[in-house]
Motif scaffolding. Structure first.
Motif, mmCIF file in Angstrom:
data_model
loop_
_atom_site.group_PDB
_atom_site.id
_atom_site.type_symbol
_atom_site.label_atom_id
_atom_site.label_comp_id
_atom_site.label_asym_id
_atom_site.label_seq_id
_atom_site.Cartn_x
_atom_site.Cartn_y
_atom_site.Cartn_z
ATOM 1 N N VAL A 189 -20.633 13.226 22.319
ATOM 2 C CA VAL A 189 -19.387 14.101 22.362
ATOM 3 C C VAL A 189 -18.751 12.803 22.620
ATOM 4 C CG1 VAL A 189 -18.087 14.923 22.808
ATOM 5 C CG2 VAL A 189 -20.054 15.899 23.395
ATOM 6 N N ILE A 190 -17.862 12.390 21.320
ATOM 7 C CA ILE A 190 -17.314 11.044 21.032
ATOM 8 C C ILE A 190 -15.825 11.216 22.079
ATOM 9 C CG2 ILE A 190 -15.622 9.903 19.921
ATOM 10 C CD1 ILE A 190 -18.032 10.024 17.520
ATOM 11 N N PHE A 191 -14.099 10.945 22.963
ATOM 12 C CA PHE A 191 -13.954 11.418 23.314
ATOM 13 C C PHE A 191 -13.270 10.536 23.126
ATOM 14 C CE2 PHE A 191 -16.793 13.976 27.020
ATOM 15 C CZ PHE A 191 -16.396 14.700 26.424
ATOM 16 N N GLY A 192 -11.571 11.276 22.726
ATOM 17 C CA GLY A 192 -10.565 9.987 22.503
ATOM 18 C C GLY A 192 -9.516 10.020 23.520
ATOM 19 N N PRO A 193 -8.239 10.637 23.396
ATOM 20 C CA PRO A 193 -7.165 10.433 24.521
ATOM 21 C C PRO A 193 -6.878 11.355 24.648
ATOM 22 C CG PRO A 193 -6.053 9.890 22.310
ATOM 23 C CD PRO A 193 -7.589 9.986 22.397
ATOM 24 N N GLY A 194 -6.650 11.721 26.395
ATOM 25 C CA GLY A 194 -6.464 13.212 26.897
ATOM 26 C C GLY A 194 -6.991 14.082 27.460
ATOM 27 N N ILE A 195 -7.751 13.475 27.978
ATOM 28 C CA ILE A 195 -8.989 13.880 28.303
ATOM 29 C C ILE A 195 -9.237 14.473 30.248
ATOM 30 C CG2 ILE A 195 -11.491 14.909 28.705
ATOM 31 C CD1 ILE A 195 -11.022 14.928 26.129
ATOM 32 N N LEU A 196 -9.056 15.655 30.131
ATOM 33 C CA LEU A 196 -8.889 16.214 31.623
ATOM 34 C C LEU A 196 -9.661 16.857 32.311
ATOM 35 C CD1 LEU A 196 -5.703 17.973 31.757
ATOM 36 C CD2 LEU A 196 -6.234 15.911 32.712
ATOM 37 N N HIS A 197 -10.409 16.708 33.912
ATOM 38 C CA HIS A 197 -11.376 17.039 34.249
ATOM 39 C C HIS A 197 -10.996 17.856 35.184
ATOM 40 C CE1 HIS A 197 -14.525 15.436 31.236
ATOM 41 N NE2 HIS A 197 -13.771 14.266 31.500
ATOM 42 N N GLN A 198 -9.944 19.043 35.060
ATOM 43 C CA GLN A 198 -9.658 19.602 36.454
ATOM 44 C C GLN A 198 -9.620 20.886 35.980
ATOM 45 O OE1 GLN A 198 -5.671 18.006 37.531
ATOM 46 N NE2 GLN A 198 -5.705 15.723 36.352
ATOM 47 N N ASP A 199 -9.354 21.676 37.034
ATOM 48 C CA ASP A 199 -9.561 23.161 37.775
ATOM 49 C C ASP A 199 -8.201 23.818 36.592
ATOM 50 O OD1 ASP A 199 -8.599 26.008 37.667
ATOM 51 O OD2 ASP A 199 -9.054 25.485 39.548
ATOM 52 N N PRO A 200 -8.363 23.920 35.319
ATOM 53 C CA PRO A 200 -6.905 24.371 34.041
ATOM 54 C C PRO A 200 -5.843 25.862 35.022
ATOM 55 C CG PRO A 200 -8.656 25.773 33.886
ATOM 56 C CD PRO A 200 -9.496 24.692 35.149
ATOM 57 N N LEU A 201 -6.277 26.033 36.238
ATOM 58 C CA LEU A 201 -5.856 27.158 36.733
ATOM 59 C C LEU A 201 -4.956 28.312 35.958
ATOM 60 C CD1 LEU A 201 -3.784 24.770 38.597
ATOM 61 C CD2 LEU A 201 -6.076 26.244 40.178
ATOM 62 N N PHE A 202 -6.577 28.947 35.512
ATOM 63 C CA PHE A 202 -6.051 30.710 34.998
ATOM 64 C C PHE A 202 -5.640 31.497 35.548
ATOM 65 C CE2 PHE A 202 -10.247 29.037 32.195
ATOM 66 C CZ PHE A 202 -9.226 28.891 31.443
#
Length: 185
Positions: A144-157
Motif C-alpha cells: 500500500v502507498i501511504f500518504g499523510p495523515g495515517i493513524l494507528h489508534q483505536d477510533p473509539l466507536f
C-alpha cells in the motif's frame, strides 16, 4: 434487507444513511457489483462473502459514507483495470477490508479500518492502493502507498457490536481527515 444488486453504468445509489440502510446477502455472490461511473453512498453492508465488487471501469467508481462489517472474504474487491475512489468508509471486523487485484487502482481518504482479521488493505503486485488521512487500527496492510495523515489508534466507536459506529468525543479520528478533500467543500 437481504439483497444482491448490480449497479449499471452511470447509476448512483444513495441511501438515507449508513446507520439506517443495511444490506445483507449470501456468501456466494457480492452484495453489490458496480460498473463505470457509478456511486454508492450512505449504506451499511454486512455479513457476506464479498461486500462490493468493482468491475473493470473506464471511468471512476465512487464509494462514500459506507460501513462494511463482518465480510467473510473481502469488504471491497477492486478488479483489474477498475478505478475506485473511496472516502468516509468504515470497515470493521472484515477478513480483508479492501483487496486490489492486478492493474486495479483505488484511492482511499478519510476512512477507518478496525479489527480486520487478515488485512485491512491488500494489493496484488501490479495493483495500486493509495491511502491518506485514514486510521488503521488492528488492521495490517500489504503493498500500500501511504500518504499523510495515517493513524494507528483505536477510533473509539460507541458500540460496534450493535452497529453503532459513531465516534466518541475523545476519538483521535475526529478532525483527523483531510481538510482539503472535496467532501468538506
Amino acid at each position: 434487507y437481504p439483497e444482491n444488486i448490480h449497479i449499471p453504468q452511470g447509476v448512483h445509489v444513495i441511501g438515507a444513511s449508513a446507520n439506517r440502510v443495511v444490506m445483507t446477502g449470501d456468501a456466494a455472490r457480492p452484495i453489490v457489483e458496480m460498473e463505470d461511473y457509478t456511486l454508492l453512498k450512505g449504506v451499511s453492508i454486512e455479513s457476506a462473502g464479498i461486500g462490493i465488487r468493482c468491475l473493470r471501469a473506464k471511468r471512476s467508481i465512487a464509494i462514500r459514507n459506507v460501513i462494511l462489517r463482518r465480510m467473510g472474504d473481502k469488504g471491497i474487491e477492486v478488479q483489474p483495470e477498475a478505478q475506485v475512489h473511496i472516502s468516509n468508509l468504515t470497515g470493521y471486523n472484515n477478513t480483508i477490508g479492501i483487496y486490489v487485484e492486478a492493474t486495479g487502482m483505488a484511492e482511499v481518504n478519510n476512512s477507518i479500518f478496525s479489527n480486520d482479521l487478515n488485512y485491512g488493505l491488500y494489493t496484488e503486485a501490479s495493483g495500486e492502493l493509495k491511502v491518506q488521512y485514514s486510521d488503521l487500527f488492528f488492521s495490517r496492510a500489504n503493498n500500500v502507498i501511504f500518504g499523510p495523515g495515517i493513524l494507528h489508534q483505536d477510533p473509539l466507536f460507541y458500540d460496534p457490536s450493535r452497529n453503532n459506529f459513531y465516534l466518541r468525543d475523545e476519538s483521535p479520528a475526529i478532525d483527523a481527515g483531510d481538510p482539503d478533500y472535496p467532501y468538506y467543500k
